[in-house]
Design an enzyme around this catalytic site. Sequence first.
Site, PDB file in Angstrom:
ATOM      1  N   SER A  33       0.969  -1.165  -0.074  1.00  0.00           N
ATOM      2  CA  SER A  33       0.084   0.012  -0.010  1.00  0.00           C
ATOM      3  C   SER A  33       0.893   1.172   0.076  1.00  0.00           C
ATOM      4  O   SER A  33       2.185   1.294   0.457  1.00  0.00           O
ATOM      5  CB  SER A  33      -1.031   0.028   1.102  1.00  0.00           C
ATOM      6  OG  SER A  33      -1.359   1.202   1.698  1.00  0.00           O
TER       7      SER A  33
ATOM      8  N   TYR B 256      -3.946  -0.709   9.691  1.00  0.00           N
ATOM      9  CA  TYR B 256      -3.614  -1.035   8.538  1.00  0.00           C
ATOM     10  C   TYR B 256      -2.416  -0.368   8.000  1.00  0.00           C
ATOM     11  O   TYR B 256      -1.344  -1.094   7.285  1.00  0.00           O
ATOM     12  CB  TYR B 256      -4.705  -0.176   7.685  1.00  0.00           C
ATOM     13  CG  TYR B 256      -4.734  -0.433   6.105  1.00  0.00           C
ATOM     14  CD1 TYR B 256      -5.253  -1.446   5.706  1.00  0.00           C
ATOM     15  CD2 TYR B 256      -4.070   0.514   5.222  1.00  0.00           C
ATOM     16  CE1 TYR B 256      -5.207  -1.726   4.358  1.00  0.00           C
ATOM     17  CE2 TYR B 256      -4.125   0.328   4.093  1.00  0.00           C
ATOM     18  CZ  TYR B 256      -4.707  -1.120   3.385  1.00  0.00           C
ATOM     19  OH  TYR B 256      -4.679  -1.269   2.074  1.00  0.00           O
TER      20      TYR B 256
HETATM   21  P1  NAP Z   1     -11.692  -5.357  -1.709  1.00  0.00           P
HETATM   22  O1  NAP Z   1     -12.581  -5.225  -2.895  1.00  0.00           O
HETATM   23  O2  NAP Z   1     -12.543  -5.199  -0.526  1.00  0.00           O
HETATM   24  O3  NAP Z   1     -11.056  -6.926  -1.744  1.00  0.00           O
HETATM   25  C1  NAP Z   1     -10.321  -7.417  -0.502  1.00  0.00           C
HETATM   26  C2  NAP Z   1     -10.439  -8.873  -0.687  1.00  0.00           C
HETATM   27  O4  NAP Z   1      -9.994  -9.614   0.407  1.00  0.00           O
HETATM   28  C3  NAP Z   1     -11.697  -9.758  -0.909  1.00  0.00           C
HETATM   29  O5  NAP Z   1     -11.809 -10.770  -1.677  1.00  0.00           O
HETATM   30  C4  NAP Z   1     -12.166 -10.145   0.565  1.00  0.00           C
HETATM   31  O6  NAP Z   1     -13.246 -11.039   0.513  1.00  0.00           O
HETATM   32  C5  NAP Z   1     -11.050 -10.695   0.688  1.00  0.00           C
HETATM   33  N1  NAP Z   1     -10.873 -10.783   2.195  1.00  0.00           N
HETATM   34  C6  NAP Z   1     -10.637  -9.936   3.267  1.00  0.00           C
HETATM   35  N2  NAP Z   1     -10.812 -10.539   4.537  1.00  0.00           N
HETATM   36  C7  NAP Z   1     -10.784 -11.970   4.306  1.00  0.00           C
HETATM   37  C8  NAP Z   1     -10.762 -13.066   4.978  1.00  0.00           C
HETATM   38  N3  NAP Z   1     -10.668 -12.996   6.485  1.00  0.00           N
HETATM   39  N4  NAP Z   1     -10.681 -14.402   4.376  1.00  0.00           N
HETATM   40  C9  NAP Z   1     -10.383 -14.254   2.976  1.00  0.00           C
HETATM   41  N5  NAP Z   1     -10.688 -13.233   2.330  1.00  0.00           N
HETATM   42  C10 NAP Z   1     -10.517 -12.036   2.756  1.00  0.00           C
HETATM   43  O7  NAP Z   1     -10.366  -4.409  -1.516  1.00  0.00           O
HETATM   44  P2  NAP Z   1      -9.341  -4.151  -2.554  1.00  0.00           P
HETATM   45  O8  NAP Z   1      -8.859  -2.601  -2.667  1.00  0.00           O
HETATM   46  O9  NAP Z   1      -9.519  -5.147  -4.063  1.00  0.00           O
HETATM   47  O10 NAP Z   1      -8.234  -4.831  -1.708  1.00  0.00           O
HETATM   48  C11 NAP Z   1      -7.333  -5.937  -2.043  1.00  0.00           C
HETATM   49  C12 NAP Z   1      -5.760  -5.685  -1.744  1.00  0.00           C
HETATM   50  O11 NAP Z   1      -5.143  -4.304  -2.007  1.00  0.00           O
HETATM   51  C13 NAP Z   1      -5.636  -5.282  -0.093  1.00  0.00           C
HETATM   52  O12 NAP Z   1      -4.989  -6.177   0.747  1.00  0.00           O
HETATM   53  C14 NAP Z   1      -5.862  -3.907   0.145  1.00  0.00           C
HETATM   54  O13 NAP Z   1      -5.359  -3.515   1.347  1.00  0.00           O
HETATM   55  C15 NAP Z   1      -4.951  -3.580  -0.937  1.00  0.00           C
HETATM   56  N6  NAP Z   1      -4.853  -2.032  -1.356  1.00  0.00           N
HETATM   57  C16 NAP Z   1      -6.236  -1.625  -2.139  1.00  0.00           C
HETATM   58  C17 NAP Z   1      -6.009  -0.179  -2.014  1.00  0.00           C
HETATM   59  C18 NAP Z   1      -7.135   0.522  -2.684  1.00  0.00           C
HETATM   60  O14 NAP Z   1      -6.942   1.836  -3.101  1.00  0.00           O
HETATM   61  N7  NAP Z   1      -8.257  -0.102  -3.043  1.00  0.00           N
HETATM   62  C19 NAP Z   1      -4.855   0.462  -2.101  1.00  0.00           C
HETATM   63  C20 NAP Z   1      -3.594  -0.332  -1.630  1.00  0.00           C
HETATM   64  C21 NAP Z   1      -3.641  -1.680  -1.332  1.00  0.00           C
HETATM   65  P3  NAP Z   1     -14.753 -10.729   1.093  1.00  0.00           P
HETATM   66  O15 NAP Z   1     -15.132  -9.971  -0.561  1.00  0.00           O
HETATM   67  O16 NAP Z   1     -15.382 -11.884   1.060  1.00  0.00           O
HETATM   68  O17 NAP Z   1     -14.597  -9.670   1.900  1.00  0.00           O
END
Ligand code: NAP
Length: 251
Positions: free
Chosen positions: A143, A156
């Site tokens: 991140s 986080y």
């Molecule tokens: P997202 O759409 O909320 O996706 C998160 C994923 O993680 C979903 O598939 C979620 O499953 C899964 N997950 C969460 N808790 C879990 C658990 N206990 N067991 C199994 N699966 C679990 O968000 P995203 O933005 O795509 O995030 C993906 C990664 O990118 C994360 O590590 C996040 O920190 C990172 N990130 C995101 C951003 C941003 O701006 N969006 C920026 C930097 C980093 P469910 O759908 O079942 O909840």
Amino acid sequence: MTLFDLSGRTAIVTGANTGIGRAIAAGLAGAGADIVGVGRSAMTGTEADVAAAGRRFTAIHADLSRAESAGKVMAEAAAAGAVADILVNNAGIIRRADALDFTEEDWDAVLDTNLKSVFFLCQAFARAAITAGRPAKIINIASLLSFQGGIRVPSYTAAKSGLAGLTKLLANEWAARGINVNAIAPGYVETNNTTALRADAERNADILKRIPAGRWARPDDMVGAAIFLAAPAADYVHGTILPVDGGWLAR
Ligand code: NAP
């Protein structure tokens, strides 16, 4: 094999049902990899994306807030005939509150999913890769808060800063074992993770103002970096945290 060809490789992608995980799973399949999706929700959309690319999709249901899921994931992947070639640690959660009010529950939930489980999945995957004697690639989704402090997200920031350090430590230990460990640091991406930020007009405007590219990232913007770090093109790349942020960190 060309520099960016993943034919004959299998990629395990956690949190593959939505957002960045779904985009990366589809993108790696487009580059030739079979996909093992790991998550707690149904992954039917991702399965369809992977099938459209002509690749095999295997779903493994696991709760990654529990570190012991790591062994189950690798055992089920092996039982499904998947080899440990590529691991994308993407699953993650975020909890927002002022540091003065932050609860132990919000601390533990984020650290358990975003850091502890990631380490134990890396460990289980690396053991399998070393036993199989195959070169392997690990890509952690870090991140901007692996570099910066952020605000109202103490657990986080601690987890993602820790993940940057862990990525470098594992690279140091495993580079000579044929395993590349790297990370992608996405900028601000339009996913469920950032719904609250985008709904806050003032925060949204502040964020947009600072992004040189002039827009939020879409999940697809992460795919090129993921293919690169998963592919032979990155064979000599170890321990890097690659920002894909529209220029945010350059400001
Ligand atoms: P997202 O759409 O909320 O996706 C998160 C994923 O993680 C979903 O598939 C979620 O499953 C899964 N997950 C969460 N808790 C879990 C658990 N206990 N067991 C199994 N699966 C679990 O968000 P995203 O933005 O795509 O995030 C993906 C990664 O990118 C994360 O590590 C996040 O920190 C990172 N990130 C995101 C951003 C941003 O701006 N969006 C920026 C930097 C980093 P469910 O759908 O079942 O909840």
